[in-house]
Design a protein around this motif. Structure first.
Motif, PDB file in Angstrom:
ATOM      1  N   SER A   1      54.496  74.783  45.855  1.00 26.36           N
ATOM      2  CA  SER A   1      55.947  74.991  46.015  1.00 26.36           C
ATOM      3  C   SER A   1      56.627  73.763  46.615  1.00 26.36           C
ATOM      4  O   SER A   1      57.520  73.890  47.453  1.00 26.36           O
ATOM      5  CB  SER A   1      56.195  76.213  46.900  1.00 26.36           C
ATOM      6  OG  SER A   1      55.608  76.008  48.179  1.00 26.36           O
ATOM      7  N   SER A   2      56.142  72.565  46.281  1.00 24.39           N
ATOM      8  CA  SER A   2      56.677  71.332  46.869  1.00 24.39           C
ATOM      9  C   SER A   2      58.022  70.969  46.250  1.00 24.39           C
ATOM     10  O   SER A   2      58.296  71.242  45.075  1.00 24.39           O
ATOM     11  CB  SER A   2      55.681  70.188  46.664  1.00 24.39           C
ATOM     12  OG  SER A   2      56.215  68.984  47.162  1.00 24.39           O
ATOM     13  N   MET A   3      58.864  70.310  47.067  1.00 20.71           N
ATOM     14  CA  MET A   3      60.180  69.859  46.625  1.00 20.71           C
ATOM     15  C   MET A   3      60.163  68.394  46.198  1.00 20.71           C
ATOM     16  O   MET A   3      61.214  67.817  45.918  1.00 20.71           O
ATOM     17  CB  MET A   3      61.204  70.023  47.755  1.00 20.71           C
ATOM     18  CG  MET A   3      61.441  71.475  48.129  1.00 20.71           C
ATOM     19  SD  MET A   3      62.465  71.604  49.578  1.00 20.71           S
ATOM     20  CE  MET A   3      63.998  70.896  48.983  1.00 20.71           C
ATOM     21  N   GLY A   4      58.995  67.779  46.198  1.00 18.21           N
ATOM     22  CA  GLY A   4      58.885  66.355  45.899  1.00 18.21           C
ATOM     23  C   GLY A   4      59.167  66.028  44.441  1.00 18.21           C
ATOM     24  O   GLY A   4      59.038  66.879  43.560  1.00 18.21           O
ATOM     25  N   MET A   5      59.497  64.765  44.247  1.00 14.21           N
ATOM     26  CA  MET A   5      59.812  64.287  42.896  1.00 14.21           C
ATOM     27  C   MET A   5      58.516  63.980  42.131  1.00 14.21           C
ATOM     28  O   MET A   5      57.459  63.752  42.737  1.00 14.21           O
ATOM     29  CB  MET A   5      60.678  63.028  42.961  1.00 14.21           C
ATOM     30  CG  MET A   5      60.029  61.873  43.693  1.00 14.21           C
ATOM     31  SD  MET A   5      61.049  60.420  43.794  1.00 14.21           S
ATOM     32  CE  MET A   5      60.765  59.711  42.196  1.00 14.21           C
ATOM     33  N   ASP A   6      58.652  64.006  40.828  1.00 13.23           N
ATOM     34  CA  ASP A   6      57.502  63.631  39.985  1.00 13.23           C
ATOM     35  C   ASP A   6      57.310  62.120  40.057  1.00 13.23           C
ATOM     36  O   ASP A   6      58.264  61.363  40.215  1.00 13.23           O
ATOM     37  CB  ASP A   6      57.754  64.063  38.539  1.00 13.23           C
ATOM     38  CG  ASP A   6      57.741  65.564  38.407  1.00 13.23           C
ATOM     39  OD1 ASP A   6      57.114  66.209  39.269  1.00 13.23           O
ATOM     40  OD2 ASP A   6      58.382  66.083  37.475  1.00 13.23           O
ATOM     41  N   ILE A   7      56.037  61.696  39.954  1.00 14.10           N
ATOM     42  CA  ILE A   7      55.712  60.270  40.103  1.00 14.10           C
ATOM     43  C   ILE A   7      54.849  59.830  38.934  1.00 14.10           C
ATOM     44  O   ILE A   7      54.022  60.610  38.423  1.00 14.10           O
ATOM     45  CB  ILE A   7      55.025  60.018  41.474  1.00 14.10           C
ATOM     46  CG1 ILE A   7      55.093  58.553  41.871  1.00 14.10           C
ATOM     47  CG2 ILE A   7      53.625  60.529  41.474  1.00 14.10           C
ATOM     48  CD1 ILE A   7      54.796  58.329  43.338  1.00 14.10           C
ATOM     49  N   SER A   8      55.037  58.624  38.485  1.00 13.82           N
ATOM     50  CA  SER A   8      54.296  58.114  37.325  1.00 13.82           C
ATOM     51  C   SER A   8      52.865  57.741  37.709  1.00 13.82           C
ATOM     52  O   SER A   8      52.584  57.464  38.876  1.00 13.82           O
ATOM     53  CB  SER A   8      55.010  56.892  36.746  1.00 13.82           C
ATOM     54  OG  SER A   8      55.015  55.838  37.689  1.00 13.82           O
TER      55      SER A   8
ATOM     56  N   GLY B   1      55.434  60.268  50.495  1.00 10.54           N
ATOM     57  CA  GLY B   1      56.341  61.371  50.861  1.00 10.54           C
ATOM     58  C   GLY B   1      57.367  61.688  49.800  1.00 10.54           C
ATOM     59  O   GLY B   1      57.905  62.815  49.768  1.00 10.54           O
ATOM     60  N   TYR B   2      57.676  60.743  48.920  1.00 15.86           N
ATOM     61  CA  TYR B   2      58.593  61.020  47.812  1.00 15.86           C
ATOM     62  C   TYR B   2      58.002  62.077  46.870  1.00 15.86           C
ATOM     63  O   TYR B   2      58.737  62.915  46.312  1.00 15.86           O
ATOM     64  CB  TYR B   2      58.884  59.747  47.009  1.00 15.86           C
ATOM     65  CG  TYR B   2      59.645  58.692  47.772  1.00 15.86           C
ATOM     66  CD1 TYR B   2      60.781  59.022  48.512  1.00 15.86           C
ATOM     67  CD2 TYR B   2      59.241  57.360  47.744  1.00 15.86           C
ATOM     68  CE1 TYR B   2      61.490  58.056  49.211  1.00 15.86           C
ATOM     69  CE2 TYR B   2      59.933  56.385  48.441  1.00 15.86           C
ATOM     70  CZ  TYR B   2      61.062  56.727  49.180  1.00 15.86           C
ATOM     71  OH  TYR B   2      61.755  55.780  49.868  1.00 15.86           O
ATOM     72  N   HIS B   3      56.672  62.012  46.726  1.00 15.33           N
ATOM     73  CA  HIS B   3      55.990  62.917  45.791  1.00 15.33           C
ATOM     74  C   HIS B   3      55.586  64.227  46.462  1.00 15.33           C
ATOM     75  O   HIS B   3      55.670  65.306  45.835  1.00 15.33           O
ATOM     76  CB  HIS B   3      54.762  62.209  45.220  1.00 15.33           C
ATOM     77  CG  HIS B   3      53.961  63.050  44.292  1.00 15.33           C
ATOM     78  ND1 HIS B   3      54.479  63.569  43.112  1.00 15.33           N
ATOM     79  CD2 HIS B   3      52.664  63.492  44.362  1.00 15.33           C
ATOM     80  CE1 HIS B   3      53.547  64.274  42.505  1.00 15.33           C
ATOM     81  NE2 HIS B   3      52.439  64.248  43.250  1.00 15.33           N
ATOM     82  N   PHE B   4      55.104  64.158  47.741  1.00 15.85           N
ATOM     83  CA  PHE B   4      54.591  65.358  48.441  1.00 15.85           C
ATOM     84  C   PHE B   4      55.081  65.319  49.896  1.00 15.85           C
ATOM     85  O   PHE B   4      54.326  64.992  50.805  1.00 15.85           O
ATOM     86  CB  PHE B   4      53.066  65.357  48.353  1.00 15.85           C
ATOM     87  CG  PHE B   4      52.406  66.647  48.718  1.00 15.85           C
ATOM     88  CD1 PHE B   4      53.143  67.767  49.097  1.00 15.85           C
ATOM     89  CD2 PHE B   4      51.021  66.765  48.681  1.00 15.85           C
ATOM     90  CE1 PHE B   4      52.535  68.946  49.432  1.00 15.85           C
ATOM     91  CE2 PHE B   4      50.390  67.950  49.011  1.00 15.85           C
ATOM     92  CZ  PHE B   4      51.155  69.036  49.378  1.00 15.85           C
TER      93      PHE B   4
END
Length: 513
Positions: free
Chosen positions: A234-241, A178-181
């Motif tokens: 248009s997601s508000m999630g953060m980028d993830i490694s 959920g952090y990403h999407f």
């Protein structure tokens, strides 16, 4: 052989301590005879016989050889187990003593056994006892009648544990991915589907129109797949490694495999229930039936329970709380998870749960004690519960249990047993009399019943008396009632039973006399 024993002061500490001393114990008890087992198998056979209360051939031979049965003073045999003591008393007809002093003497014999027998050490005796104990326990486990139930109990316990674990792991995947999407959580509510999507999508920025078909395969809905694609843009999630994504994909893969294994386990449970308890499974469902068996401990225990216990099985905490506070007792326990109670109206839930518990008890007893597994009775019992539900709603009268069971027996292919109602005492007595009258008539070959013969004899005797009175010339007037009775009997005899020539000859002979 016991020389003397203290019965009155048996429980005194001084007397109990004297048993522990070998010198004092030898002064009271001496070894008369010893018969070792030929093999470990023979020892196990003797052990099984004693546990079942049966006198084994080896034990019988040993006692017959060493007990002085023919003397003036009959011996008294001390036996630690009352069950085998009763069997020995029937076999030898001697006085048997169990408990009390016998227990103390047996304790001393066990303690000093290696000292009483020459050439036996304490280590060898303990090893022999341990080996026999292991073989006895192994045989008991091997021939456990409830071993088929154990698989069901373990399966339903694992199924419940998997449900909890999959739910917990799925929530962890939702929170982590959920952090990403974060928008995916609102679109997809199913846990296993969410894990599969997290495994498929990976980085949301790489999602394109080409991956729409694969999304549709997972979601089984084109609108949802399109919504996921639009939300990813248009997601508000953060980028993830990439390393974090690999860990999320691995964990979601484990959750998906657990969900797949849960489905396989449920199928295994269904097949196992169809073998062990097909009627219970047909009536109430595989999962609820397995939970009932698991809570009872085995199918045999469930079959022994009355319907009132089955009804509240699983609600023991609520029951004892109600008894303590003098409140209302629970109406249902584990059987609440069946579809029937949910479909019933609020006022009829208690009635249908009582009826369903009754049918569950019948089904479990059929499953437990029938040799050939069949689900015919379970289907019929389910139909009865359905009819009872419709009766509460519409008022349609359900079929009787006797008729339904007759149909089930016919379908099962067994011989139908006629249900005979109890007759009244008067009717039974009358039938017995008729049978008693018919049997001698059938033996003699005569068609006339014995009651008519008795009437004939009375009528003939009366005619003889009248003839004798006329000869003497002194006729005595009979009362009118008697005359009527005589006339009636004569007319009945004349109409119903024509006299045979043999009876006419008898009359003539009597008149001559």
């Amino acid at each position: 052989a016991v020389k003397e024993v203290e019965e009155i002061g048996m429980l005194l500490p001084q007397v109990e301590e004297s048993v522990l001393s070998l010198a004092k114990f030898n002064s009271m008890v001496s070894l008369a005879a010893f018969f070792p087992f030929k093999s470990a198998q023979a020892a196990l056979e003797n052990m099984n016989a004693i546990s079942e209360g049966v006198v084994h051939a080896d034990l019988k031979l040993f006692l017959e050889t060493n007990l002085p049965l023919s003397g003036k003073k009959k011996p008294s045999l001390g036996v630690s187990d009352a069950k085998i003591g009763a069997a020995l008393q029937e076999e030898f007809n001697i006085s048997i003593q169990t408990g009390g002093v016998v227990a103390e003497i047996t304790r001393g014999v066990r303690l000093h056994f290696h000292s009483l027998v020459k050439g036996l050490t304490a280590l060898a005796a303990s090893k022999a006892q341990l080996g026999l104990g292991h073989s006895y326990s192994r045989a008991k486990v091997k021939f456990n009648v409830n071993r088929a139930d154990n698989m069901i109990i373990q399966s339903i316990a694992l199924l419940d544990q998997l449900d909890k674990d999959i739910n917990t792991f799925s929530m962890r995947v939702r929170e982590w991915y959920g952090y990403h999407f974060p928008e995916l959580i609102k679109i997809v509510s199913d846990n296993s589907m969410y894990c599969r999507l997290a495994q498929l999508i990976g980085n949301r920025k790489e999602l394109s129109e080409e991956s729409l078909e694969s999304l549709e395969e997972v979601v089984m809905d084109s609108a949802k797949a399109q919504a996921i694609l639009e939300a990813s843009r248009s997601s508000m999630g953060m980028d993830i490694s990439p390393i974090d994504l690999i860990n999320i994909e691995r964990f979601s893969n484990r959750v998906v495999s657990l969900a797949a294994y849960r489905l396989e386990l449920q199928e295994y449970l269904r097949s196992k229930m169809s073998q062990v308890a097909p009627n219970l499974a047909a009536l109430i469902g595989e999962v609820v039936g397995a939970r009932l068996i698991s809570h009872a401990g085995s199918l045999t225990n469930l079959a022994k329970y009355p319907a009132s216990t089955v009804q509240i099985l699983g609600a023991e905490k609520a029951l004892f709380r109600a008894l303590k506070t003098r409140g209302n007792t629970p109406k249902y326990g584990l059987i609440f998870h069946s579809t029937f109670i949910g479909r019933a109206a609020a006022k009829n839930k208690g009635r249908i749960s009582r009826y369903l518990a009754n049918k569950c008890t019948i089904a479990s007893r059929i499953d437990c004690f029938s040799e050939v597994p069949t689900s015919v009775f379970g289907d019929k019992l389910r139909e009865q519960v359905e009819e009872r539900l419709s009766f509460y709603e519409t008022g349609d009268v359900p079929r009787k249990n006797v008729d339904v069971m007759k149909e089930a027996v016919k379908e099962n292919g067994e011989a139908e047993t006629p249900v005979v109602k109890k007759k009244k005492k008067k009717q039974a007595a009358e039938e017995m009399e008729v049978q008693a009258e018919e049997t001698p008539a059938a033996e003699n070959g005569s068609e006339e019943p014995s009651a008519k013969k008795k009437k004939k004899r009375k009528a003939e005797a009366e005619e003889v008396e009248e003839a004798a009175v006329t000869d003497n010339g002194a006729e005595e007037p009979d009362p009118p009632a008697k005359k009527k009775k005589k006339q009636k009997t004569e007319t009945v005899d004349a109409e119903e039973t024509p006299e045979t020539p043999v009876s006419e000859k008898k009359k003539k002979k009597k008149k001559k006399e």
